[in-house]
Each structure stands twice: as structure tokens, then as C-alpha cells.
Design a protein around this motif. Structure first.
Motif, mmCIF file in Angstrom:
data_model
loop_
_atom_site.group_PDB
_atom_site.id
_atom_site.type_symbol
_atom_site.label_atom_id
_atom_site.label_comp_id
_atom_site.label_asym_id
_atom_site.label_seq_id
_atom_site.Cartn_x
_atom_site.Cartn_y
_atom_site.Cartn_z
ATOM 1 N N UNK A 110 0.836 -1.205 0.000
ATOM 2 C CA UNK A 110 0.000 0.000 0.000
ATOM 3 C C UNK A 110 0.869 1.252 0.000
ATOM 4 N N UNK A 111 1.930 1.235 0.790
ATOM 5 C CA UNK A 111 2.812 2.396 0.906
ATOM 6 C C UNK A 111 3.429 2.765 -0.436
ATOM 7 N N UNK A 112 3.870 1.761 -1.180
ATOM 8 C CA UNK A 112 4.486 2.009 -2.486
ATOM 9 C C UNK A 112 3.455 2.561 -3.475
ATOM 10 N N UNK A 113 2.292 1.932 -3.540
ATOM 11 C CA UNK A 113 1.262 2.389 -4.475
ATOM 12 C C UNK A 113 0.752 3.771 -4.104
ATOM 13 N N UNK A 114 0.652 4.052 -2.818
ATOM 14 C CA UNK A 114 0.224 5.379 -2.374
ATOM 15 C C UNK A 114 1.279 6.426 -2.756
#
Length: 218
Positions: free
Chosen positions: A30-34
Motif C-alpha cells: 500500500x505504501x508504495x502504491x500510495x
């Protein structure tokens, strides 16, 4: 106003990436996509300034050279002069081409300072612009519409910072970035290019709609 959350955009991107592990063991966190979603905001505003605009009253600087408030990218539209204290609405000013001003007044930068702006001159350098005539010291205030980079989302459950109509473009941008990270595989390079072209197409199609709407209402 946006109604979609960052989580919904990330979920749509994962579906296109076929990154749907039922146990939550995703290829991209999630952190990367965000992070790519936030990066997409900046890219969209640079390519299409009207994606996110702000109208703000702020104090100029003495002289010709000016800087937009934090997060600002380029001036969009002059609203009005706001006087020496920012509280009194005055004359409207316009955006102008510096080349035209130079042709008429080669020495315009040396003209007498005046707190009432007549023209704002966008600069090739993001975040900066010029004003005519030069501002006195202390400088006066103006109300100006400018494009701005949206704030980073507080978390993945936050609403997106652009209108919902830009959600498909944002989703395609995230997928493009994810596939670009895996570009060692020729198929991923081709897919990354395809999703980037789709992203650009969606922004371009939106621009054409705005131009058509403007022509109808003008």
C-alpha cells in the motif's frame, strides 16, 4: 468534489496489475502504491494545470520577480488587486505574454513601481512569475488563481485530492509506474508504455472536453 478514496484507486490499480493475493501478500505494498498515487498528482498538474487550482490572496514581493505560494506551479487567472493590506478589492489584472510587453516597452522592468498590478507574466520556470508594473516596497497584495500540487494523503483511507473524473487517469498512472519497476521483462515494458499512453489519452480527452465546453459558454 472527490468522493473516492485512495484505497479505491489502489484497489483498481491492483486489479489491473492482477496483484490480488487473497492473503494480502501483494507484490506492491500500500505504501508504495500510495507513493505513486502522490507522484501522479504532481505529474497530472504539470501536464494539465487545471487538474487542481487554488484561488488565494497573498502579498507580492518588491520589484518584478515573484514566487507563487508553497505548492504553486503556474498562474492560471488574475482575479484582482487587493491593496496594501489584502482587504480591499481593486482593479482586475490579466495574464500577458512577456514577449509582447518587451516589444511595446523594452525597458518595462525599469518603469516606476506601482502597487496596482496590470499584468502577470508566467515564467518558464515553475513556481515563479513576473508582474507589471514593478511592485513598490512594501509590496501590495493580489488575488490570483494558480495550479497547485495537491497535498499528500494522510493515509490510504483519505479521499483523493482531485475530482473523481480524474480517477481513471490516476489509476493508469499507478499501473504504469508499477510495471516500469519490473521493466526487465519486455512484456512489462510494453504494458507500462501502453498504460502511460492511456493515462495521457485520458488527460488529453479531458482537456478537449473542457475546451469544447468553454467554446459553448463563451
Amino acid at each position: 468534489m472527490p468522493t473516492l478514496t485512495c484505497q479505491q484507486i489502489v484497489t483498481n490499480a491492483r486489479r489491473l496489475l492482477r496483484d490480488n493475493d487473497p492473503d494480502g501478500d501483494f507484490a506492491h505494498s500500500d505504501e508504495v502504491l500510495l507513493g505513486w498515487l502522490t507522484e501522479g498528482y504532481t505529474d497530472m498538474v504539470i501536464l494539465k494545470p487545471s487538474v487542481n487550482t487554488v484561488i488565494e490572496t497573498f502579498q507580492l514581493q518588491p520589484g518584478v520577480e515573484q514566487t507563487l505560494p508553497d505548492g504553486g506551479v503556474i498562474p492560471i487567472r488574475g482575479i484582482s488587486n487587493m491593496g496594501a493590506d489584502g482587504a480591499i478589492r481593486g482593479n482586475v489584472f490579466t495574464l500577458a505574454d512577456s514577449k509582447a510587453l518587451y516589444r511595446g516597452f523594452p525597458d518595462w522592468m525599469l518603469h516606476t513601481a506601482d502597487g496596482s498590478v496590470q499584468h502577470v507574466l508566467p515564467s518558464p520556470t515553475p513556481t515563479s512569475f513576473q508582474v507589471y508594473p514593478p511592485q513598490p516596497d512594501p509590496a501590495h497584495f493580489v488575488a490570483l488563481e494558480y495550479s497547485a500540487i495537491p497535498a499528500e494523503p494522510a493515509d490510504i483511507n483519505a479521499l483523493i485530492s482531485v475530482d473523481d473524473e480524474y480517477a481513471p487517469a490516476l489509476t493508469n498512472y499507478i499501473v504504469h509506474r508499477a510495471l516500469s519497476e519490473d521493466s526487465d521483462h519486455p512484456a512489462n515494458r510494453e504494458k507500462a508504455t501502453m498504460f502511460h499512453e492511456k493515462y495521457l489519452q485520458l488527460l488529453g480527452a479531458k482537456a478537449q472536453q473542457e475546451m469544447a465546453s468553454s467554446r459553448r459558454t463563451s
